[in-house]
Structures are given as C-alpha cells and as structure tokens.
Design a protein around this motif. Sequence first.
Motif, mmCIF file in Angstrom:
data_model
loop_
_atom_site.group_PDB
_atom_site.id
_atom_site.type_symbol
_atom_site.label_atom_id
_atom_site.label_comp_id
_atom_site.label_asym_id
_atom_site.label_seq_id
_atom_site.Cartn_x
_atom_site.Cartn_y
_atom_site.Cartn_z
ATOM 1 N N THR A 14 0.817 -1.215 0.000
ATOM 2 C CA THR A 14 0.000 0.000 0.000
ATOM 3 C C THR A 14 0.852 1.267 0.000
ATOM 4 O O THR A 14 0.621 2.192 -0.785
ATOM 5 C CB THR A 14 -0.948 0.013 1.222
ATOM 6 O OG1 THR A 14 -1.936 -0.999 1.058
ATOM 7 C CG2 THR A 14 -1.642 1.363 1.339
ATOM 8 N N GLY A 15 1.842 1.305 0.873
ATOM 9 C CA GLY A 15 2.688 2.487 0.938
ATOM 10 C C GLY A 15 3.404 2.754 -0.374
ATOM 11 O O GLY A 15 3.483 3.907 -0.827
ATOM 12 N N LEU A 16 3.906 1.705 -0.998
ATOM 13 C CA LEU A 16 4.601 1.847 -2.277
ATOM 14 C C LEU A 16 3.649 2.317 -3.365
ATOM 15 O O LEU A 16 4.001 3.170 -4.194
ATOM 16 C CB LEU A 16 5.224 0.506 -2.667
ATOM 17 C CG LEU A 16 5.983 0.470 -4.005
ATOM 18 C CD1 LEU A 16 7.150 1.444 -3.977
ATOM 19 C CD2 LEU A 16 6.463 -0.956 -4.286
ATOM 20 N N ILE A 17 2.419 1.775 -3.371
ATOM 21 C CA ILE A 17 1.432 2.171 -4.378
ATOM 22 C C ILE A 17 1.104 3.654 -4.253
ATOM 23 O O ILE A 17 1.072 4.391 -5.252
ATOM 24 C CB ILE A 17 0.152 1.314 -4.233
ATOM 25 C CG1 ILE A 17 0.433 -0.131 -4.646
ATOM 26 C CG2 ILE A 17 -0.981 1.889 -5.076
ATOM 27 C CD1 ILE A 17 -0.686 -1.092 -4.303
ATOM 28 N N VAL A 18 0.850 4.101 -3.032
ATOM 29 C CA VAL A 18 0.516 5.522 -2.826
ATOM 30 C C VAL A 18 1.671 6.414 -3.251
ATOM 31 O O VAL A 18 1.481 7.417 -3.946
ATOM 32 C CB VAL A 18 0.141 5.782 -1.354
ATOM 33 C CG1 VAL A 18 -0.032 7.279 -1.100
ATOM 34 C CG2 VAL A 18 -1.144 5.039 -0.992
ATOM 35 N N ARG A 19 2.884 6.041 -2.872
ATOM 36 C CA ARG A 19 4.043 6.846 -3.249
ATOM 37 C C ARG A 19 4.229 6.887 -4.760
ATOM 38 O O ARG A 19 4.508 7.945 -5.342
ATOM 39 C CB ARG A 19 5.302 6.299 -2.566
ATOM 40 C CG ARG A 19 5.338 6.565 -1.080
ATOM 41 C CD ARG A 19 6.325 5.670 -0.350
ATOM 42 N NE ARG A 19 7.704 5.923 -0.733
ATOM 43 C CZ ARG A 19 8.739 5.268 -0.198
ATOM 44 N NH1 ARG A 19 8.512 4.307 0.707
ATOM 45 N NH2 ARG A 19 9.965 5.550 -0.568
ATOM 46 N N ALA A 20 4.060 5.731 -5.419
ATOM 47 C CA ALA A 20 4.233 5.666 -6.874
ATOM 48 C C ALA A 20 3.177 6.511 -7.592
ATOM 49 O O ALA A 20 3.496 7.245 -8.537
ATOM 50 C CB ALA A 20 4.164 4.220 -7.350
ATOM 51 N N VAL A 21 1.933 6.424 -7.143
ATOM 52 C CA VAL A 21 0.865 7.163 -7.808
ATOM 53 C C VAL A 21 0.994 8.660 -7.555
ATOM 54 O O VAL A 21 0.795 9.469 -8.469
ATOM 55 C CB VAL A 21 -0.513 6.648 -7.350
ATOM 56 C CG1 VAL A 21 -1.624 7.525 -7.910
ATOM 57 C CG2 VAL A 21 -0.716 5.207 -7.800
ATOM 58 N N VAL A 22 1.333 9.040 -6.338
ATOM 59 C CA VAL A 22 1.539 10.467 -6.057
ATOM 60 C C VAL A 22 2.719 10.990 -6.868
ATOM 61 O O VAL A 22 2.693 12.110 -7.383
ATOM 62 C CB VAL A 22 1.768 10.701 -4.548
ATOM 63 C CG1 VAL A 22 2.153 12.151 -4.273
ATOM 64 C CG2 VAL A 22 0.503 10.356 -3.763
ATOM 65 N N GLY A 23 3.762 10.150 -7.021
ATOM 66 C CA GLY A 23 4.892 10.542 -7.862
ATOM 67 C C GLY A 23 4.470 10.735 -9.307
ATOM 68 O O GLY A 23 4.867 11.708 -9.963
ATOM 69 N N PHE A 24 3.656 9.802 -9.815
ATOM 70 C CA PHE A 24 3.116 9.940 -11.174
ATOM 71 C C PHE A 24 2.332 11.240 -11.310
ATOM 72 O O PHE A 24 2.482 11.971 -12.298
ATOM 73 C CB PHE A 24 2.210 8.746 -11.487
ATOM 74 C CG PHE A 24 1.213 8.995 -12.589
ATOM 75 C CD1 PHE A 24 1.607 8.944 -13.926
ATOM 76 C CD2 PHE A 24 -0.117 9.295 -12.299
ATOM 77 C CE1 PHE A 24 0.688 9.184 -14.952
ATOM 78 C CE2 PHE A 24 -1.034 9.530 -13.309
ATOM 79 C CZ PHE A 24 -0.641 9.485 -14.644
#
Length: 344
Positions: A84-94
């Motif tokens: 979950t943490g990685l997904i949120v970080r990746a999407v916010v980065g996108f």
Amino acid sequence: MLAAAAGFLLLGTQAASAHVKWFCAFDVAGQPRGLAEVLCADFELMTGLAILCLMVGCLAEGTSFGTALLNALDRVTVRLREDTGLIVRAVVGFFLVSVWNLGGIILTPELKTDAQWISWLQLAMAGCLIWKRTLPLTALGIVFLFGFAVWHYGAFHLADYPVFLGVAAYLALTGLDRTFFGHRPIDVVRATAAVTLMWASVEKWAYPHWTDPLLAAKPAMTMGASPETFMRAAGVIEFTLAFALIWTPLVRRASAIILAAVFVSAIVEFGKVDAIGHSGIIAVLIAIAADDARVAATRRDAVLAPVYYVGALTAFLGVYYVAHNLLYGDLYGAASALATVPVI
C-alpha cells in the motif's frame, strides 16, 4: 446498496464522476440551486432508499456471509495491502511528475498559475518520494501548494480537495512512523476522501447545470433519465458511497472498490486529464479496499447508520449553503432557507 450502486454508477455516471470543473465552465460565486428545490420529493425518496440499503449492508456484514466476504477480500488484496505504501508513493509521484510536465497547474487542472517555480517544486516533491525519510518533505510541499491555491482561489473552492491534505498526512505519518492521535495514516486519508466526495455530492445538487455540456455531448450516460434526475441520483449515490467509507469494514471496503471502478471507468471517457487529476484518490481507494482492519459489525451499526447519515447530510448541506452565502451572498437568507427545509 453496494451492488445496486455499482450497476448504476458503472453504467451511467462517468459524466458525474469526472470533475466538472476540469471540463466545463463553472462559477463558484454563482447562486446555487435553492435548498427547497434540492430537497424535493425525489431527493427524499432516493435518500430514504440509500439509507435502507446502507442498513441492509450493515446487517449483512454481521452474518457468516459477511465474514466470508471479508475473508475473501483479505485473500484477494493481500499483495495490495503489503504494498500500500509503495502504491501511494508511486501514484503520487506519477501525479506530481504529470502536473510538472503539463505546467501551469497548482494541484488540479482548473487551478492555473503563471508561476514557473511551482512546476519545479512539484518535480522536487516527486523526487522526495523515493526515500521514506523524505516523505514528510513531499507532505509539506502538498500542504504548501494547497495553501497557495487557497490564497489565490479561496477556501470555498479548495473545499473540493481536502483529500490532498489527507494524502499529505498519510505521507508524513508513514515517513515518521507515527499515528495521528492513535489513528493510522490510512484512517486519516480515508476520512478526508470521504469528506471530499460528500462535498462534491452537494455541489452536484447545488449546481447540476454545470454538467449539462457533458451530458449533452454524451446523452446515453443518463440512461433515459432527465439530466436533473440523473444528477440528483448521482449525487445521492456518491454521497452514500462516500459516507460508507467511514462506516463498518465490509461496507467501506466494498464502497472503495465501487468508487475506484467508477473513477477508472471515467478515465476511458475523459482521458489523460481525468487520469492525472483522479490518480491520487484512486490510489487512496485501493488502499482502503485492501485495509484488513476489522471491528465486528453489530445491529447497533445498522440502527445508528440512518442517524449518522442524516446528520452528515444535514451538516454538509448546511455548511455548504451557509459558507457560500457568507462568502458570496446573503447569510441571513441562507439561515432562513435552512430553517424552512423539511426534515428528511
């Protein structure tokens, strides 16, 4: 409720799910539809049905069938939960890289700026997402940009987007390994997502005509209903699903799945702008759907659901109309209108 809502939303509310301010002309300072018109017989019927379905969902959750569904969800979403943490970080980065690339955007497509340094700040914020220790810096940047947007566009306009503050809190708390007075990061962002969508629902009732150009271009989306009825129903369903995000575990997880599916389906209709603008909330909804925290649902939850639902509905309608009239119109007139509204 959730199955019926899914059918209606996925088949026909892409226009309502696309943020109308990104695609159509709007006037935040314009006079909203009167509360007497909003709270009509159709609205009360739809709201009553939504409350009934919400109660049924709560009662079902307390059964062995509900437990089985939760167990199945836990198994299906285990990988999403772990990452979950990685997904949120990746999407916010996108999201941040995308708005940097587009340029001239503060946080969402309609929040324009001529300040070139904003774009470079967004790129730097995206870079800070690579390391856990620098997540609070990205969070600080989001809060700064939110405040910058409030300064230029006003607090009432930015009331559409408290989920950004929730994402900032999630990143900061995750980076610092902290909770917010005992509340987990996912609980904080879940609450702000619910507030964001409930506020957006009120806007659908107050300014249904903003969506007229979209519905005129894609008339099939109304499924034969009048634009007025369609927007009223879309608002009630969205409010109910948003409220469900702060209710019992199975109800909120099912609601998150439905809402995420709706936002993703809207991308097919409205393209890149919608994908960028809604990417953050889609990531949040995926995280909510994967969250396996449980508190056993009871009949008390079903009994209290109508009370809290009506309380939330009254509060959001009241705050929206009073705040709008305080900023743009006659506060006394708004207070008088609220006093004459029939109880649902």
